[in-house]
Design an enzyme around this catalytic site. Structure first.
Site, PDB file in Angstrom:
ATOM      1  N   ASP A 254       0.821  -1.449   0.287  1.00 25.15           N
ATOM      2  CA  ASP A 254      -0.029   0.049  -0.119  1.00 25.15           C
ATOM      3  C   ASP A 254       0.930   1.288   0.116  1.00 25.15           C
ATOM      4  O   ASP A 254       0.522   2.373  -0.742  1.00 25.15           O
ATOM      5  CB  ASP A 254      -0.862   0.120   1.195  1.00 25.15           C
ATOM      6  CG  ASP A 254      -1.907  -0.957   1.383  1.00 25.15           C
ATOM      7  OD1 ASP A 254      -1.278  -2.225   1.949  1.00 25.15           O
ATOM      8  OD2 ASP A 254      -2.888  -1.181   0.972  1.00 25.15           O
TER       9      ASP A 254
ATOM     10  N   ASN B 264      -4.290  -5.103   7.007  1.00 23.78           N
ATOM     11  CA  ASN B 264      -3.034  -5.476   7.213  1.00 23.78           C
ATOM     12  C   ASN B 264      -2.495  -5.544   8.761  1.00 23.78           C
ATOM     13  O   ASN B 264      -2.005  -6.352   9.410  1.00 23.78           O
ATOM     14  CB  ASN B 264      -1.652  -4.701   6.418  1.00 23.78           C
ATOM     15  CG  ASN B 264      -1.902  -5.299   5.104  1.00 23.78           C
ATOM     16  OD1 ASN B 264      -2.028  -6.555   4.427  1.00 23.78           O
ATOM     17  ND2 ASN B 264      -1.835  -4.384   4.209  1.00 23.78           N
TER      18      ASN B 264
ATOM     19  N   ASP C 202      -0.698  -4.070  -4.583  1.00 22.20           N
ATOM     20  CA  ASP C 202      -1.595  -2.946  -4.581  1.00 22.20           C
ATOM     21  C   ASP C 202      -0.948  -1.943  -5.684  1.00 22.20           C
ATOM     22  O   ASP C 202      -1.872  -1.007  -6.285  1.00 22.20           O
ATOM     23  CB  ASP C 202      -1.641  -2.254  -3.163  1.00 22.20           C
ATOM     24  CG  ASP C 202      -2.039  -3.139  -1.984  1.00 22.20           C
ATOM     25  OD1 ASP C 202      -1.703  -2.774  -1.027  1.00 22.20           O
ATOM     26  OD2 ASP C 202      -2.917  -3.771  -2.500  1.00 22.20           O
TER      27      ASP C 202
ATOM     28  N   PHE D 214      -6.607 -12.182   0.504  1.00 21.13           N
ATOM     29  CA  PHE D 214      -6.667 -11.455   1.977  1.00 21.13           C
ATOM     30  C   PHE D 214      -7.776 -10.172   1.913  1.00 21.13           C
ATOM     31  O   PHE D 214      -8.595 -10.153   2.788  1.00 21.13           O
ATOM     32  CB  PHE D 214      -5.338 -10.929   2.228  1.00 21.13           C
ATOM     33  CG  PHE D 214      -5.220  -9.990   3.563  1.00 21.13           C
ATOM     34  CD1 PHE D 214      -5.407  -8.832   3.686  1.00 21.13           C
ATOM     35  CD2 PHE D 214      -5.289 -10.906   4.784  1.00 21.13           C
ATOM     36  CE1 PHE D 214      -5.278  -8.185   4.960  1.00 21.13           C
ATOM     37  CE2 PHE D 214      -5.303 -10.188   6.106  1.00 21.13           C
ATOM     38  CZ  PHE D 214      -5.272  -8.849   5.961  1.00 21.13           C
TER      39      PHE D 214
HETATM   40  O1  RIB Z   1      -3.471  -9.932  -0.756  1.00 19.78           O
HETATM   41  C1  RIB Z   1      -2.935  -9.179  -0.849  1.00 19.78           C
HETATM   42  C2  RIB Z   1      -3.604  -7.785  -0.277  1.00 19.78           C
HETATM   43  O2  RIB Z   1      -3.478  -7.980   0.955  1.00 19.78           O
HETATM   44  C3  RIB Z   1      -2.686  -6.480  -0.313  1.00 19.78           C
HETATM   45  O3  RIB Z   1      -3.565  -5.264  -0.466  1.00 19.78           O
HETATM   46  C4  RIB Z   1      -1.927  -6.334   0.790  1.00 19.78           C
HETATM   47  O4  RIB Z   1      -1.613  -5.107   1.164  1.00 19.78           O
HETATM   48  C5  RIB Z   1      -2.707  -6.952   1.917  1.00 19.78           C
HETATM   49  O5  RIB Z   1      -3.455  -5.984   2.257  1.00 19.78           O
HETATM   50 CA    CA Z   2      -3.348  -3.506   1.054  1.00 21.37          CA
END
Ligand code: RIB
Ligand code: CA
Length: 327
Positions: free
Chosen positions: A18, A40, A240, A165
């Site tokens: 990010d 995160n 990202d 995620f």
């Molecule tokens: O799966 C990857 C994502 O999850 C990205 O946005 C990383 O920053 C985490 O948030």
């Molecule tokens: Ca992210």
């Protein structure tokens, strides 16, 4: 008369990738604000990190708005194993001297969408804030130009075998966004895994040798190590950054329109982005491993433009050229 230059809000959970995405966005896009969402790390930590990043790049003119502390339904899961206890482990950065705005991120999103034409959103964390904004004022779905999302996958997941995620952390919110009717450009793992960095990239950043490149170097040094892989697979993925790069240069990514739905019920597949690749036009069966000559009955009409192929060389040229332009 309002000028119709495209304007953006970036919703994020910094987070190492990010951070690099925000560094790229701040140089090329008219960012009206940065909104933070738990993902995160917890909301307070990702908000502090957003303030820190903007301070490192000298853009404290970009306001930060704190958003949702928890997902809509399920308990928050964070990713300290990859981003550290602070969410931005690696670089040594002093506590920020700035504070987030008093307005809640969701109110800021709703108010800003209603105030501006041609406003697009970039989402690089769980979709809780965007879904809450759509819930607060459903009319914004007709006003938002498009949403660039880093999330989901055309193939397999990373947090579970099926789910990525950002979608997994808040699948109900993701379901709301994917079914809102707002045009979505989706950077799933199948695409973002092409934005791979390893230790040779640390040298590139060292050689650029300005405060922002050295900040990014320390970020990626931690992020590469936290991945846990051994050489030659030791590295990290700038997930990202792909979403921001696509907003800057639409030619960087080859994509197809398809219907994408978010699974909420599956015992093993909750949070999966179910991508209907079946109706993506006449791909060449020799080159497209997903091509199926049987034309199945019509599925649901496309709600996403799904990224398939990244122009890796031009992506990194854009990224490193941008980092070099920060003096
Ligand atoms: O799966 C990857 C994502 O999850 C990205 O946005 C990383 O920053 C985490 O948030
Ligand atoms: Ca992210």
């Amino acid at each position: 008369m309002e000028n119709h230059v495209k304007k953006y809000i970036m919703d994020c959970d910094p987070g190492h990738d990010d951070a690099v995405a925000l560094i790229l966005a701040a140089k090329h896009l008219d960012l009206l604000g940065v909104t933070t969402v738990s993902g995160n790390q917890t909301l307070d930590k990702v908000t502090t990190n957003a303030l820190k990043i903007l301070e490192v790049i000298g853009r404290t003119d970009i306001p930060v708005y704190q958003g949702s502390e928890n997902p809509w339904i399920q308990k928050l899961e964070t990713a300290p194993q990859f981003h550290g206890e602070s969410g931005l482990d690696g670089p040594r950065v002093p506590a920020p001297t700035t504070k987030p705005q008093s307005m809640h991120a969701v109110n800021f999103i709703v108010e800003t969408v209603n105030k501006h034409q041609q406003l697009s959103l970039i989402a690089t964390g769980p979709l809780t804030n965007l879904a809450s904004a759509l819930q607060m004022d459903h009319t914004i779905s007709e006003r938002i130009e498009e949403i660039f999302i880093m999330g989901g996958s055309l193939t397999y997941g990373n947090w579970t075998p099926a789910a990525e995620f950002n979608i997994y952390v808040d699948p109900e919110a993701a379901y709301k966004v994917f079914n809102s009717g707002v045009p979505i450009r989706l950077c799933g793992l199948n695409l973002t895994r092409q934005a791979f960095v390893n230790e040779k990239d640390l040298k590139v950043l060292e050689d650029i040798n300005n405060p922002v490149s050295l900040f990014c170097r320390d970020l990626l040094d931690f992020f590469i190590s936290s991945g846990g892989r051994k050489a030659p697979f030791k590295g990290a993925v700038l997930h990202d950054v792909c979403a921001v790069a696509w907003a800057i240069d639409p030619t960087l990514i080859k994509a197809v329109d398809m219907h994408v739905q978010v699974e909420l019920q599956g015992k093993f597949t909750r949070g999966m982005t179910v991508c209907d690749y079946r109706h993506t036009g006449d791909q060449d069966p020799k080159t497209d491993v997903n091509h199926d000559p049987i034309l199945p009955p019509r599925g649901e009409s496309p709600n996403c433009t799904v990224g398939l192929e990244l122009d890796v060389e031009r992506f990194f040229k854009l990224l490193y050229g941008t980092i070099e332009s920060y003096q």
